[in-house]
Motif scaffolding. Sequence first.
Motif, PDB file in Angstrom:
ATOM      1  N   GLU A 678       0.806  -1.217   0.000  1.00 48.51           N
ATOM      2  CA  GLU A 678       0.000   0.000   0.000  1.00 48.51           C
ATOM      3  C   GLU A 678       0.843   1.274   0.000  1.00 48.51           C
ATOM      4  O   GLU A 678       0.360   2.360  -0.323  1.00 48.51           O
ATOM      5  CB  GLU A 678      -0.951   0.020   1.200  1.00 48.51           C
ATOM      6  N   PHE A 679       2.136   1.136   0.332  1.00 46.93           N
ATOM      7  CA  PHE A 679       3.028   2.296   0.345  1.00 46.93           C
ATOM      8  C   PHE A 679       3.521   2.680  -1.050  1.00 46.93           C
ATOM      9  O   PHE A 679       4.163   3.710  -1.228  1.00 46.93           O
ATOM     10  CB  PHE A 679       4.255   2.005   1.223  1.00 46.93           C
ATOM     11  N   SER A 680       3.234   1.859  -2.053  1.00 47.52           N
ATOM     12  CA  SER A 680       3.779   2.099  -3.386  1.00 47.52           C
ATOM     13  C   SER A 680       3.325   3.444  -3.937  1.00 47.52           C
ATOM     14  O   SER A 680       2.204   3.908  -3.669  1.00 47.52           O
ATOM     15  CB  SER A 680       3.359   0.983  -4.344  1.00 47.52           C
ATOM     16  N   ALA A 681       4.192   4.044  -4.731  1.00 44.99           N
ATOM     17  CA  ALA A 681       3.841   5.296  -5.411  1.00 44.99           C
ATOM     18  C   ALA A 681       2.802   5.075  -6.507  1.00 44.99           C
ATOM     19  O   ALA A 681       2.239   6.036  -7.029  1.00 44.99           O
ATOM     20  CB  ALA A 681       5.093   5.932  -6.012  1.00 44.99           C
ATOM     21  N   LEU A 682       2.567   3.838  -6.873  1.00 45.00           N
ATOM     22  CA  LEU A 682       1.549   3.501  -7.874  1.00 45.00           C
ATOM     23  C   LEU A 682       0.258   3.137  -7.169  1.00 45.00           C
ATOM     24  O   LEU A 682       0.215   2.182  -6.385  1.00 45.00           O
ATOM     25  CB  LEU A 682       2.008   2.324  -8.740  1.00 45.00           C
TER      26      LEU A 682
END
Length: 755
Positions: A678-682
């Motif tokens: 959930e931390f992804s930049a996407l």
Amino acid sequence: MGLEDDALEYHRRDPPGKLEIATTKPTNTQRDLSLAYSPGVAGPCREIDADPTDAFEYTSKGNLVAVVSDGSATLGLGDIGPLASKPVMEGKGVLFKRFADIDVFDLEVDVGSAEEMIGVVEALEPTFGGVNLEDIAAPACFRVEEHLKDSLSIPVFHDDQHGTAIISGAALLNATDILGKAIDDLEVVFSGAGASAIATARFFESLGVPASGITMVDSGGIVTADRAAAGDVNEYKAEFASDRPAGDLAEAMVGADVFVGLSVGGIVDPEMVAAMAEDPIVFPMANPDPEIDYPAAKAAGEGTTVVATGRSDYPNQVNNVLGFPFIFRGALDARARTINEEMKVAAAQALAALAREDVPDAVVKAYGGEAIQFGPEYVIPKPLDPRVLFEVAPAVARAAIESGTARQQPDLDTYVEGLEARLGKSREMMRVVLNKAKSDPKRVVLAEGNDDAMLRAAYQLADRSIADPVLVGDREWIRSSAERLGLSFTPEVVDLDDEDVERYADRLYELRKRKGVTRREARDLLANGDYLASVMVEVGDADAMLTGATNHYPSALRPPLEVIGTAPDAEYAAGVYMLTFRNQVLFLADTTVNPDPDAEVLTEITRHTATLARRFNVDPRAALLSYSDFGSVDDERTHAPREAARRLRADPEVQFPVDGEMQADTAVLREILTGTYEFSALDDPANVLLFPNLEAGNIAYKLLQTLGGAGTVGPMLAGMNRPVHVVQRGDDVEDIVNLAGVAVVDAQAAKHRQK
């Protein structure tokens, strides 16, 4: 195993038959199911109850056709009954879906009369957007269709009557043109007087053949006025009763311009064809064996003979699949109340016009690889030609609108784009680019002008106003080749002997003299069309270039890299493939140029690929791929994609989301990307995929293309100083045209940046 054994195995293989029902909306969660059925489904039910036309908005009615038969006249099998006819009706459904993306329910009805069938179909009208009547014996088929056309508010079409009529009508239009015959002066003889023959005779009248010029022959001989008066023929045959004396088929054919066979095989001999008028038109269409074989008919006629049969192993196959899918597509999209004569004539005229166009390579390959050109052996398009959809359906829709039977008017200027989307996402995406190209065409130099594929691509680029093509090669050879290929244009050619070539040699010498190239060597290098084309682009005499059709990719890429080079803000070029799936588009890089990119190279080619994605109106979301997910593996092979992603995220000029390193499934599956990371930049799956090395990228795109069924466009070359694209050896004309369209859009963008 013979054909019949193969067919039996084909049909019984699990799951049996040829059709299935598939869902078109998500059904993965409880909420999905509550929307699909109870309680959510009550909403659209209430809307349709208030306004019945809303059924086209909330249900599949507008794209659903009933294929209805009682099995009383099934193919060449006769009256085998409804159950035994089911494989044929399922097959009809396959053709509707395959060629026009129309869904079908096949309905085999056990009825005892035409009136019973009429009642069944009338009761089913709320379900369907159209009705295709199939394999119903005459004369009942006439009564059923005539009644249903009057009583129903949706299109009804008996393909056995009108399909053959429309396709053979298209062949007749082109045959008369080739042979210089006037359609309103033809003498036409029909062998057979069943549903197909009567419908075809009626349709020929709609095309301009005079009723007085039609002679119909049944098993009792010529259908004469005396026979009609004596009650020897039914009312439908009587419509074509002739005032000529009684006689048999041989007597009827003497002096005739056209023979149309819709009867039984082997009943016409060469002498009967020889007795026809000079330059005869012979359509023996009985299946599986024609009234006379194609070679015998060709040899027997005096002068030039145009022959069309129902067989796929001879030229000019009159195949109904050229008609019904596309006629229904246009009728459904216009919500026509009926399929009228104007719509059928429009379909025939569109088919006739298409046969005059240059034939795509994919069609040529599908039919053995031999050249296909308009002429006596090619008067109607091939059944596998995908362009039929884009020509016939719009023509039918336009005729429906103009004749007043349409209940909605699709925007015909954009209609083709929607049709292309039905045949695959790649066509839809390329339409975006080609429309941009047409808005401001640029000069595109094709380095291999002596290649037939490049020449045919140049013709299409000019004819469709996508680009202003310039061919490099032998002028005399190219222009004679254009004539040989039947291309009606005079191509612009740059020949090695032209005066301008010395100017190009001077420029090449200036660019490469510090690289060991002498003035004489510079002139010699221009014998390679890739160098000549590259210099033309470099000095501004052309806006873009294409090459690669006859050379290996690295060999074709070297001259433009040496002469044109990369863009001022770029150190590296990259090869990009666009892969399209049903509801997804991916841009893959690098697949052709950089073998082992480091973080700097990956950073740059990510920018290039994102810019390219925007050319297709796609907002880029980039993922740097690896076998590691966000540091799960830490070794020298994961450092480059990780560092490239970091640099890109830290750069304020990068106006698109990017992350990595990550595994391929993490990049493209929402449940992994947003559920686990959930931390992804996407926050949505990536559509721009950057591979850690050339090997991985090349393997991935070929597997996705071959096993995943992806449509492909490319390779597109990104990062060059001027627009350059290198096609793959063996690419067909469509591939070349597509890449030329991309090159034009690149050139448009470059011009915009210079302002």
